[in-house]
Scaffold this motif. Sequence first.
Motif, short mmCIF file in Angstrom:
data_model
loop_
_atom_site.label_atom_id
_atom_site.label_comp_id
_atom_site.label_asym_id
_atom_site.label_seq_id
_atom_site.Cartn_x
_atom_site.Cartn_y
_atom_site.Cartn_z
N GLY A 177 -10.86 20.17 -10.25
CA GLY A 177 -9.45 20.13 -10.63
C GLY A 177 -8.88 18.75 -10.82
N ARG A 178 -9.67 17.72 -10.64
CA ARG A 178 -9.16 16.35 -10.74
C ARG A 178 -9.38 15.77 -12.13
NH1 ARG A 178 -11.27 12.58 -6.03
NH2 ARG A 178 -10.20 11.13 -7.43
N ARG A 179 -8.50 14.84 -12.51
CA ARG A 179 -8.68 14.07 -13.75
C ARG A 179 -9.27 12.73 -13.39
NH1 ARG A 179 -6.39 13.61 -18.99
NH2 ARG A 179 -6.23 11.46 -19.71
N LEU A 180 -10.35 12.35 -14.04
CA LEU A 180 -11.07 11.13 -13.71
C LEU A 180 -10.73 10.02 -14.71
CD1 LEU A 180 -14.60 12.58 -12.87
CD2 LEU A 180 -12.63 12.27 -11.37
N ARG A 181 -10.07 9.01 -14.24
CA ARG A 181 -9.80 7.86 -15.10
C ARG A 181 -11.03 6.97 -15.22
NH1 ARG A 181 -4.47 7.40 -16.25
NH2 ARG A 181 -3.01 8.59 -14.96
N ASP A 182 -11.82 6.94 -14.16
CA ASP A 182 -13.02 6.10 -14.16
C ASP A 182 -14.24 7.02 -14.17
OD1 ASP A 182 -15.01 4.27 -13.89
OD2 ASP A 182 -14.37 3.51 -11.93
N PRO A 183 -15.04 7.00 -15.27
CA PRO A 183 -16.22 7.87 -15.33
C PRO A 183 -17.26 7.56 -14.26
CG PRO A 183 -16.21 6.29 -17.14
CD PRO A 183 -14.87 6.19 -16.48
N ALA A 184 -17.14 6.38 -13.62
CA ALA A 184 -18.09 6.02 -12.57
C ALA A 184 -18.03 6.99 -11.40
CB ALA A 184 -17.83 4.59 -12.09
N ALA A 185 -16.94 7.74 -11.29
CA ALA A 185 -16.82 8.72 -10.21
C ALA A 185 -17.89 9.79 -10.31
CB ALA A 185 -15.43 9.36 -10.23
N LEU A 186 -18.48 9.95 -11.50
CA LEU A 186 -19.52 10.96 -11.70
C LEU A 186 -20.94 10.39 -11.56
CD1 LEU A 186 -18.01 12.84 -14.77
CD2 LEU A 186 -18.19 13.69 -12.42
N ALA A 187 -21.04 9.11 -11.23
CA ALA A 187 -22.36 8.49 -11.09
C ALA A 187 -23.11 9.14 -9.94
CB ALA A 187 -22.21 6.99 -10.85
N ARG A 188 -24.41 9.29 -10.13
CA ARG A 188 -25.33 9.83 -9.14
C ARG A 188 -25.13 11.30 -8.85
NH1 ARG A 188 -28.87 6.77 -10.26
NH2 ARG A 188 -30.03 7.74 -8.53
N GLU A 189 -24.35 12.00 -9.67
CA GLU A 189 -24.21 13.45 -9.50
C GLU A 189 -25.47 14.15 -10.01
OE1 GLU A 189 -22.00 15.62 -8.32
OE2 GLU A 189 -20.36 14.26 -7.76
N ARG A 190 -25.74 15.30 -9.44
CA ARG A 190 -26.82 16.14 -9.96
C ARG A 190 -26.25 17.00 -11.09
NH1 ARG A 190 -28.27 19.68 -5.68
NH2 ARG A 190 -30.02 18.40 -5.00
N TRP A 191 -26.90 16.95 -12.26
CA TRP A 191 -26.45 17.69 -13.44
C TRP A 191 -27.43 18.81 -13.78
CZ3 TRP A 191 -21.89 16.73 -16.11
CH2 TRP A 191 -21.20 15.55 -15.77
N VAL A 192 -26.88 19.95 -14.11
CA VAL A 192 -27.68 21.08 -14.57
C VAL A 192 -27.59 21.10 -16.09
CG1 VAL A 192 -27.98 23.58 -14.50
CG2 VAL A 192 -27.20 22.36 -12.45
N THR A 193 -28.72 21.17 -16.77
CA THR A 193 -28.72 21.10 -18.22
C THR A 193 -29.89 21.87 -18.80
OG1 THR A 193 -28.63 19.57 -20.11
CG2 THR A 193 -30.10 18.97 -18.31
N PHE A 194 -29.91 21.99 -20.12
CA PHE A 194 -31.01 22.67 -20.80
C PHE A 194 -32.20 21.72 -20.94
CE2 PHE A 194 -27.41 25.19 -22.36
CZ PHE A 194 -27.92 26.47 -22.22
N PRO A 195 -33.41 22.26 -21.06
CA PRO A 195 -34.56 21.42 -21.40
C PRO A 195 -34.38 20.86 -22.81
CG PRO A 195 -35.26 23.57 -20.57
CD PRO A 195 -33.78 23.66 -20.84
N PRO A 196 -34.98 19.73 -23.11
CA PRO A 196 -34.87 19.18 -24.48
C PRO A 196 -35.61 20.07 -25.47
CG PRO A 196 -36.43 17.90 -23.19
CD PRO A 196 -35.77 18.85 -22.23
#
Length: 307
Positions: A177-196
């Motif tokens: 629910g937060r708005r991030l002014r600095d994208p660095a707040a998402l550094a080192r997060e685990r991301w779920v994504t599709f295979p290439p």
Amino acid sequence: MTIDEIETFVSIARLGGFARAAEGLRRSQPAISRRVGMLEEHLGIPLFERVRSGVVLSEAGRTLLPYAEAALASLKDGAAAVRGLARGERGAVSLALVGTLASSRFAAMLRQFGQRHPHVKLELRTANSQEVSDLVRRGEATLGLRYFTDLDSSLVSEVVMEEALVVACSPAHRLAGRRLRDPAALARERWVTFPPPRRRREPSTTVLEQRLAAAGIEPGELVRIDSLTAQKRFVEAGFGIALLIESSVQEELRLGTLALIDAPALRGGVPVTLVRRQNGYLSRAAQTLVAVIRTGAAKGARRSRRP
């Protein structure tokens, strides 16, 4: 080189063996082997290689396959064109589309088409973007709706709209629910994504990786899952966060099982592309469906731009 020989060759390539092709074509296995032998004799080169698990395409077979598929698709187009002379807007139109598009505004467009043209049978198939193109290329679908443009010269790709991307997370995530002014707040997060993608004509990296690189965000870990539903369940459980198409998470947002992180640095869109065969036959019914998709997508784009 006959149609039966080409059809047999393509069936073996698709189904992975002589026995399966014989079953699919309702022919005996000796008859299938005989057709392939005549085709190989005509071309003067083996099209298959025998391996322990069955057969695989030789280099010559891999070279021939797209041309053989195109030939069969052209024959289907010719038959459809002749039948279309009498049917007009009757008959069937086959559409292959990525599953997530079935839950977006395209579902309303297709329903509208069905109501306006009750005499047209709309045949739907869902697949991933690569498979959508393959179905259209082989003539198994008249039209396709997929993400991104297919660079194959045998197809015509037309971008009809864009789908917005959002960062989805568990409601219990620290940034929900937060708005991030600095994208660095998402550094080192685990991301779920599709295979290439595995195809050469597709981008070698995922949309997520491209967006993270552009924003200068270093992910902690990329967890690759090839099912959108499974991705959402993992994110709901707090296993990671994901960059998803907005229309694909509307139900979860309504139920409160997912939340969003407003990350302006990751905003963007994914182009939705209408694909058809180059010089392929489009019946009047198929042309009408194309017009409905174009008009509906344009109206949706105008609504999304309103303040």
